[in-house]
Design an enzyme around this catalytic site. Structure first.
Site, short mmCIF file in Angstrom:
data_model
loop_
_atom_site.label_atom_id
_atom_site.label_comp_id
_atom_site.label_asym_id
_atom_site.label_seq_id
_atom_site.Cartn_x
_atom_site.Cartn_y
_atom_site.Cartn_z
N SER A 99 0.82 -1.21 0.00
CA SER A 99 0.00 0.00 0.00
C SER A 99 0.86 1.26 0.00
CB SER A 99 -0.96 -0.04 1.19
OG SER A 99 -1.91 0.99 1.13
N ASP A 238 -2.25 6.56 -3.55
CA ASP A 238 -1.14 5.86 -2.89
C ASP A 238 -0.70 4.70 -3.77
OD1 ASP A 238 -3.29 4.13 -2.49
OD2 ASP A 238 -2.63 3.53 -0.48
N ASP A 240 -1.09 1.51 -4.00
CA ASP A 240 -1.98 0.48 -4.55
C ASP A 240 -3.35 1.02 -4.94
OD1 ASP A 240 -2.91 0.83 -1.91
OD2 ASP A 240 -3.56 -1.25 -1.75
N ASP A 242 -5.88 2.55 -3.36
CA ASP A 242 -7.11 2.54 -2.56
C ASP A 242 -7.26 3.81 -1.72
OD1 ASP A 242 -5.21 2.02 -0.62
OD2 ASP A 242 -6.13 0.17 0.10
#
Length: 444
Positions: A99, A238, A240, A242
């Site tokens: 992430s 960010d 990833d 999400d």
């Protein structure tokens, strides 16, 4: 309590703890046994960090050994994997990502066939399989592997479908910061295909630069570029995809609370808002008060998007999120999605014929100081009497003018100390004092 899973999958520094090829191989096998039921089909996506290649290979081997077929997506956002898991009618989806963490970290996130985070009992079942010896199915039952070549195109079309077909963004100039992460090959195209002029930053991943000086964890780059380009606004994701934060035309940062407020107000005026808006213990008091002025109900959960989603499902609500930019639009998708959330904000600006700075200004944010105190290992010290007494003292000083929150991180060896209130100097002083109390207890 889980042995391996944290609040959002399994995450850590590559080569340490559970983030090793040996463990991830076994994890793939265990997950295949539980999620694939001895067969089925599992999708695997990843962000852009260099260790993703290694973990993709060992996950693939473990799943194949359990008799599970695999569809490889390549670089793909976490919410993109959730969406494609549903549309491919897969047994599960797996994302290799840490992430918003730096490239030295990595981790594994799982989605069920419905595109939801795994419930506790399924995570426990996987952990139980991890305690067993790995046994490969007979050769005739080994899984097969294929690559999905049009995964990005499918996801781009889905994102565009979450706003009315009549809406376009022609005449709008947007800076899009992809954090050198998984959105680099999807997000810019979404906004360009909807008519916007897009300036890209953080869109040249090399395996090492994910979240480095760009993206929602370093929004200064976005704010500066918006001003330099004379753009109407900026959008930062960010690693990833999400999370999302934005910057207005003056380069001022717009956080997740403000973005969620804009979406909620737009849904309310359209008669499409259902249930209370769900935030967390970290949601700003100013955000809560802004919703109250619109007579929109608000409730808080523990920090973490899985807790927000659980509450939304329980109450049949549709909107929830965190200041960090995790925003769930449950009437559009099954998990937090930065691109989808950004599209809802842009659609609201068009529908209400206003600017990002005007709408975000309706949320008067209370000063909030967050201090992370690093630990040698993950543990929660908030229940210690001396720490409880310190929190009580700080709350007494605030006298109802703010809040105190002290909690252990669910993904890192950190204690997060947060103080919020109407007086910025008082907030800073109390936060530093509480952080010093924590450091004393851990011997730092």
């Amino acid at each position: 309590m889980h042995r391996y899973f944290g609040t959002d999958g399994i995450r850590g520094t590559v080569g340490e703890g559970y983030i090793t090829p040996e463990f991830i191989l076994k994890l793939g096998w265990a997950a295949g046994r539980v999620l694939g039921n001895g067969g089925g089909k599992v999708l695997i996506g990843k962000d852009t960090r260099i260790s993703g290649y290694m973990f993709e290979s060992v996950l693939e081997a473990g799943l194949v050994a359990a008799g599970v077929d695999i569809r490889l997506l390549g670089p793909m956002t976490t919410p993109g994997v959730a969406y494609l898991t549903r549309t491919f009618r897969a047994s599960a989806g797996i994302v290799i990502t840490a992430s918003h963490n730096p490239f030295q970290d990595n981790g594994i996130k799982f989605f069920s066939a419905d595109g939801d985070k795994l419930p506790d009992h399924v995570e426990r079942a996987i952990e139980a399989e991890l305690e067993k010896p790995l046994q490969t199915v007979e050769s005739s039952r080994l899984g097969k592997v294929k690559r999905i070549d049009d995964a990005n195109g499918r996801y781009i079309e889905f994102c565009k479908s979450t706003i009315p077909a009549s809406l376009h963004f022609r005449g709008i100039k947007i800076v899009v910061d992809c954090a050198n992460g998984a959105t680099y090959n999807t997000a810019p195209y979404v906004f360009e295909e909807l008519g916007a002029t897009v300036v890209r930053i953080g869109s040249e991943p090399d395996g090492f630069n994910i979240n480095h000086g760009v993206g929602s964890t370093s929004p200064e780059a976005l704010c500066q570029r918006v001003i330099a380009e004379g753009a109407d606004l900026g959008i930062a994701f960010d690693g990833d995809g999400d999370r999302v934060l934005m910057a207005d035309s003056k380069g001022a940062l717009v956080d997740g609370d403000q973005l969620l407020y804009i979406i909620a107000k737009s849904r309310l005026l359209a008669g499409a808002l259902r249930g209370e808006v769900v935030g967390t213990l970290m949601s700003n008091l100013g955000f809560e008060h802004a919703l109250q002025r619109l007579k929109i109900g608000f409730t808080r959960t523990q920090v973490g998007d899985r807790f927000i989603m659980e509450r939304l499902k329980h109450d049949d609500g549709i909107l929830g999120g965190e200041p960090s930019g995790h925003i769930i639009c449950r009437d559009r998708t099954s998990t937090g999605d930065g691109i989808v959330a950004a599209l809802q904000v842009l659609a609201a600006l068009k529908r209400l014929d206003t600017s990002l700075e005007e709408l975000s200004a309706e949320v008067e944010r209370y000063p909030q100081t967050l201090i992370n105190v690093r630990l040698n290992e993950r543990r929660d010290i908030s229940a210690l009497p001396v720490i409880r007494d310190a929190v009580t003292t700080a709350e007494r000083e605030l006298a109802g003018r703010g809040r105190v929150l002290l909690r252990a991180s669910g993904t890192e060896a950190l204690i997060r100390v947060m103080v919020e209130g109407s007086d910025a100097q008082e907030v800073d002083r109390l936060a530093e004092w509480l952080a010093d109390n924590v450091r004393e207890q851990i011997g730092h």
